[in-house]
Design a protein around this motif. Structure first.
Motif, short mmCIF file in Angstrom:
data_model
loop_
_atom_site.label_atom_id
_atom_site.label_comp_id
_atom_site.label_asym_id
_atom_site.label_seq_id
_atom_site.Cartn_x
_atom_site.Cartn_y
_atom_site.Cartn_z
N ALA A 20 0.82 -1.21 0.00
CA ALA A 20 0.00 0.00 0.00
C ALA A 20 0.86 1.26 0.00
CB ALA A 20 -0.92 0.00 1.22
N TRP A 27 -3.52 5.76 -2.62
CA TRP A 27 -4.12 4.61 -1.95
C TRP A 27 -5.42 4.21 -2.63
CZ3 TRP A 27 -8.57 2.89 0.18
CH2 TRP A 27 -8.48 1.70 0.90
N GLN A 41 -10.79 -7.23 1.52
CA GLN A 41 -10.38 -6.66 2.79
C GLN A 41 -10.92 -7.49 3.96
OE1 GLN A 41 -11.98 -2.68 2.20
NE2 GLN A 41 -9.91 -1.89 2.06
N LYS A 43 -11.44 -7.19 8.38
CA LYS A 43 -11.54 -6.21 9.46
C LYS A 43 -10.53 -6.52 10.55
CE LYS A 43 -15.01 -4.02 12.37
NZ LYS A 43 -16.43 -4.00 12.74
N CYS A 44 -9.76 -5.52 10.94
CA CYS A 44 -8.81 -5.67 12.04
C CYS A 44 -9.62 -5.71 13.34
CB CYS A 44 -7.83 -4.49 12.06
SG CYS A 44 -6.74 -4.45 13.50
N ARG A 49 -10.81 -1.23 11.43
CA ARG A 49 -10.67 -0.78 10.04
C ARG A 49 -10.50 -1.97 9.11
NH1 ARG A 49 -6.55 4.26 10.98
NH2 ARG A 49 -8.09 5.64 11.91
N TYR A 50 -10.99 -1.81 7.90
CA TYR A 50 -10.84 -2.86 6.90
C TYR A 50 -9.53 -2.67 6.17
CZ TYR A 50 -15.54 -4.46 7.73
OH TYR A 50 -16.65 -4.98 8.31
N LYS A 51 -8.78 -3.76 6.04
CA LYS A 51 -7.45 -3.71 5.43
C LYS A 51 -7.30 -4.83 4.41
CE LYS A 51 -5.82 -0.54 8.32
NZ LYS A 51 -5.05 0.63 7.99
N GLU A 55 -1.80 -5.24 4.09
CA GLU A 55 -1.79 -4.31 5.22
C GLU A 55 -1.97 -5.02 6.55
OE1 GLU A 55 -3.82 -0.34 3.70
OE2 GLU A 55 -5.08 -2.09 3.32
N LEU A 56 -2.07 -6.36 6.53
CA LEU A 56 -2.26 -7.14 7.75
C LEU A 56 -0.96 -7.80 8.17
CD1 LEU A 56 -5.63 -8.89 6.85
CD2 LEU A 56 -5.31 -6.93 8.38
N CYS A 67 -3.92 -5.46 11.89
CA CYS A 67 -3.26 -4.70 10.84
C CYS A 67 -1.84 -4.32 11.27
CB CYS A 67 -4.07 -3.45 10.48
SG CYS A 67 -4.17 -2.21 11.76
N ASP A 69 -0.51 -1.40 11.36
CA ASP A 69 -0.50 -0.21 12.22
C ASP A 69 -0.69 -0.60 13.68
OD1 ASP A 69 -0.15 1.39 9.98
OD2 ASP A 69 -2.30 1.78 9.76
#
Length: 80
Positions: A20, A27, A41, A43-44, A49-51, A55-56, A67, A69
């Protein structure tokens, strides 16, 4: 005084599975390509948030992948 100008924003070309980007417009273009490539996607469970899969992290918490983050902020360590 007439101020005619144009703003040209060049967005790179993305392929399915690419990591990403950080920019907002970039993005959204990247996400469009990921959906067309068949990626979905998830969900975390921590931030909600959906990733996309890129991004996971590989860490699980409450039955789901968190995720990157949340992982980098130390959430995984606090929950174990």
């Amino acid at each position: 005084m007439n101020r005619d100008f144009a703003h040209i924003h060049i967005i790179p070309t993305y392929r399915g599975g690419d990591p990403a980007p950080t920019g907002y417009l970039e993005w959204h273009e990247w996400a469009r390509v990921q959906l067309r490539a068949g990626l979905h996607q998830a969900k975390c469970p921590k931030c909600g948030r959906y990733k996309f899969p890129q991004e996971l992290s590989g860490e699980h918490i409450r039955g789901g992948l968190i995720c990157n983050d949340c992982f980098m902020s130390g959430v995984a360590d606090a929950e174990h």
